[in-house]
Write a protein that holds these residues in place. Structure first.
Motif, short mmCIF file in Angstrom:
data_model
loop_
_atom_site.label_atom_id
_atom_site.label_comp_id
_atom_site.label_asym_id
_atom_site.label_seq_id
_atom_site.Cartn_x
_atom_site.Cartn_y
_atom_site.Cartn_z
N GLY A 16 0.84 -1.18 0.01
CA GLY A 16 -0.12 0.05 0.05
C GLY A 16 0.85 1.39 0.04
O GLY A 16 0.38 2.30 -0.75
N LEU A 17 1.82 1.29 0.59
CA LEU A 17 2.86 2.41 0.69
C LEU A 17 4.31 2.49 -0.10
O LEU A 17 4.67 3.68 -0.16
CB LEU A 17 3.13 2.71 2.44
CG LEU A 17 1.99 2.66 3.20
CD1 LEU A 17 2.51 2.41 4.62
CD2 LEU A 17 1.02 3.73 2.87
N GLN A 156 -5.83 -7.83 0.06
CA GLN A 156 -4.51 -8.18 -0.74
C GLN A 156 -4.83 -9.49 -1.48
O GLN A 156 -4.55 -9.78 -2.63
CB GLN A 156 -3.36 -8.67 0.18
CG GLN A 156 -2.64 -7.72 1.04
CD GLN A 156 -1.60 -8.26 2.04
OE1 GLN A 156 -0.53 -8.58 1.58
NE2 GLN A 156 -1.83 -8.43 3.30
N VAL A 157 -5.86 -10.21 -1.10
CA VAL A 157 -6.24 -11.30 -1.88
C VAL A 157 -7.28 -10.74 -2.94
O VAL A 157 -7.28 -11.04 -4.30
CB VAL A 157 -7.20 -12.21 -1.08
CG1 VAL A 157 -7.94 -13.48 -2.06
CG2 VAL A 157 -6.40 -13.02 0.01
N TRP A 230 -5.90 -1.14 -3.33
CA TRP A 230 -6.77 -1.94 -2.80
C TRP A 230 -6.01 -2.04 -1.36
O TRP A 230 -6.70 -1.93 -0.09
CB TRP A 230 -6.50 -3.42 -3.38
CG TRP A 230 -7.67 -3.64 -4.57
CD1 TRP A 230 -7.20 -3.83 -5.89
CD2 TRP A 230 -8.97 -4.04 -4.10
NE1 TRP A 230 -8.38 -4.22 -6.22
CE2 TRP A 230 -9.47 -4.45 -5.28
CE3 TRP A 230 -9.78 -4.07 -3.11
CZ2 TRP A 230 -10.88 -4.71 -5.55
CZ3 TRP A 230 -11.03 -4.56 -3.12
CH2 TRP A 230 -11.56 -4.79 -4.57
N CYS A 231 -4.68 -2.05 -1.37
CA CYS A 231 -4.06 -2.12 0.03
C CYS A 231 -4.12 -0.99 0.82
O CYS A 231 -4.14 -1.07 2.05
CB CYS A 231 -2.70 -2.61 -0.14
SG CYS A 231 -2.51 -4.37 -1.06
N GLN A 232 -4.12 0.19 0.08
CA GLN A 232 -4.09 1.42 0.95
C GLN A 232 -5.60 1.25 1.54
O GLN A 232 -5.86 1.85 2.75
CB GLN A 232 -4.08 2.44 0.05
CG GLN A 232 -2.81 2.88 -0.43
CD GLN A 232 -2.51 3.60 -1.46
OE1 GLN A 232 -3.64 4.34 -2.02
NE2 GLN A 232 -1.44 3.75 -2.11
N ILE A 235 -5.52 -0.66 4.64
CA ILE A 235 -5.18 -0.07 5.66
C ILE A 235 -5.88 1.02 6.54
O ILE A 235 -5.84 0.80 7.68
CB ILE A 235 -3.68 0.84 5.11
CG1 ILE A 235 -2.57 -0.28 4.81
CG2 ILE A 235 -3.09 1.81 6.35
CD1 ILE A 235 -1.55 0.60 3.89
N VAL A 236 -6.71 1.39 5.82
CA VAL A 236 -7.53 2.30 6.25
C VAL A 236 -8.73 1.43 7.20
O VAL A 236 -8.97 1.93 8.38
CB VAL A 236 -8.60 3.12 5.33
CG1 VAL A 236 -9.86 3.64 5.93
CG2 VAL A 236 -7.57 4.41 4.57
N VAL A 237 -9.23 0.38 6.60
CA VAL A 237 -10.05 -0.57 7.40
C VAL A 237 -9.29 -1.23 8.65
O VAL A 237 -9.97 -1.41 9.55
CB VAL A 237 -10.55 -1.58 6.46
CG1 VAL A 237 -11.33 -2.56 7.32
CG2 VAL A 237 -11.28 -1.00 5.48
#
Length: 413
Positions: A16-17, A156-157, A230-232, A235-237
């Motif tokens: 994500g980062l 991620q999936v 998707w991964c960002q 991270i929020v969730v």
């Protein structure tokens, strides 16, 4: 928290980062950084000291003080190790490492995520070691939290499913079946352990996984979202989940405070401890002058928790002898809600020091981290160590003190 959860968290942060440049090495570095602090478990494996888990785990490698040093060390080692791997495995020749300071930042984020998540459990993490040996425990997450694991893994999936339109349907089916099967497995093992939950929760989780894995690819919009996006979102969730855990911990703590005030309990220490299967389930504990109050409850139940009292045995010569042992003093400093039991059995005298931080859901047998000392009728120490049916059964074995140790104890008396 378990190493698998740490590694998946690191992968989520890396994707994500830090996946814009040198993505493969950046993601690997974030994942490695997130699992690196648990390298201190090597000391537990090689040490013959039964208290190694108390002495060495979650200390220097879990410290914000030492974190920059470890991050720079890993960053310095990454390029030469990568070059060696590229020579040995030609398929890695296209892998490029970020610069030293970017690698240091990535490893720092990974290590920091590990320290913070471990601090949110109840074991206790020495985050300022060696400046301070105080253990921080924010008591927000159980040491194995399947809800949190689903939150960090599922985005991620979903990104992997949507990365290949031609294979997305097959990937979605396999992922949904696997996640549902794991949810059923958790449901099956939770009830015998005393932490059962309704089967409809599994059905709801399965429906959520189905929506996440099938809807984005079937509607087509999932293919327009990058893996980083998707991964960002994941991270929020994840952060929202942790905030929710903190809120529910506060609500559980209010209940133990109300009980202590209503009963006028002389409090030495109290806390609200997370237990399976979700952050709606808690174990409130109070260490008083003469024992431990403990209650397990669901926050959805508006009734006050039903506390039980675990009294300490009255002081006697065997308890006094036990507390002269450095091992017992070390255990007592580690324990947060300890209890003392002193009794005779089979012609010997036993002193059991229980730790009610990790309560057995079925309340059968000793609690995890129960330390036992056995004396003969004259007060001579015969054996001491963890009860073998306590936590980490294969690693916490009873030990018999050496002659030198016994002579030292006799001399001190």
């Amino acid at each position: 928290m378990d190493p698998i959860t740490h590694g998946i968290t690191g992968a989520l942060l890396g994707k994500g980062l830090f996946s814009k440049r040198e993505a493969k090495v950046a993601i690997f570095a974030a994942t490695l950084g997130a699992v690196f602090p648990d390298i201190d478990m090597v000391a537990e494996v090689v040490s013959r000291d039964p208290l190694a888990i108390v002495k060495y785990h979650r200390s220097i490698t879990h410290s914000f003080v030492a974190m920059p040093f470890f991050a720079m060390l890993l960053a310095a080692l990454t390029p030469p190790v990568l070059n060696w791997l590229k020579r040995r495995y030609p398929r890695l020749r296209d892998w490029q490492a970020p610069g030293f300071w970017m690698l240091t930042l990535i490893y720092t984020v990974g290590i920091a995520s590990h320290i913070i998540l471990d601090g949110m459990t109840s074991f206790g993490t020495r985050i300022w070691y060696p400046i301070s040996s105080e253990r921080v425990a924010w008591d927000m997450l159980f040491i194995v939290d399947f809800g949190f694991l689903a939150v960090i893994l599922s985005p991620q999936v979903a990104a992997w499913i949507c990365s290949d339109p031609a294979r997305s349907r097959r990937r979605a089916i396999r992922s949904w079946v696997l996640f549902t099967a794991v949810a059923l497995f958790v449901w099956a093992i939770a009830r015998p352990a005393g932490y059962g939950f309704h089967l409809w929760v599994v059905a709801l989780a399965s429906a959520i996984f189905a929506a996440l894995f099938f809807v984005p690819s079937m509607s087509g919009w999932g293919f327009q979202i990058s893996r980083a996006a998707w991964c960002q979102a994941g991270i929020v969730v994840m952060v929202a989940y942790l905030v929710g855990a903190g809120y529910f911990h506060h609500e559980a703590y209010l209940r133990v405070e109300k009980f202590a005030a209503r009963k006028d309990v002389a409090v030495d220490r109290m806390g609200a401890l997370p237990i399976p299967p979700s952050f709606l389930d808690w174990d409130d504990a109070i260490r008083s002058h003469h024992g431990v109050y403990e209650a397990q409850f669901d926050l959805r139940n508006p009734q006050p928790p039903d506390f039980r009292f675990i009294p300490d045995s009255p002081p006697d010569e065997f308890i006094a002898r036990a507390f002269k042992r450095p091992e017992v003093r070390l255990f007592w400093n580690f324990a947060r809600f300890p209890s003392i039991a002193s009794f005779s059995a089979h012609g010997e005298h036993v002193v059991e020091l229980g730790e009610n931080r990790y309560a057995d859901g079925m309340r059968h047998g000793p609690q995890p981290f129960t330390y036992e000392l056995i004396f003969d009728p004259d007060g001579k120490l015969l054996a001491e160590g963890w009860l073998t049916n306590g936590v980490l059964r294969k690693h916490l074995q009873r030990v018999v003190p050496s002659t030198a140790s016994a002579d030292s104890q006799k001399a001190s008396e």
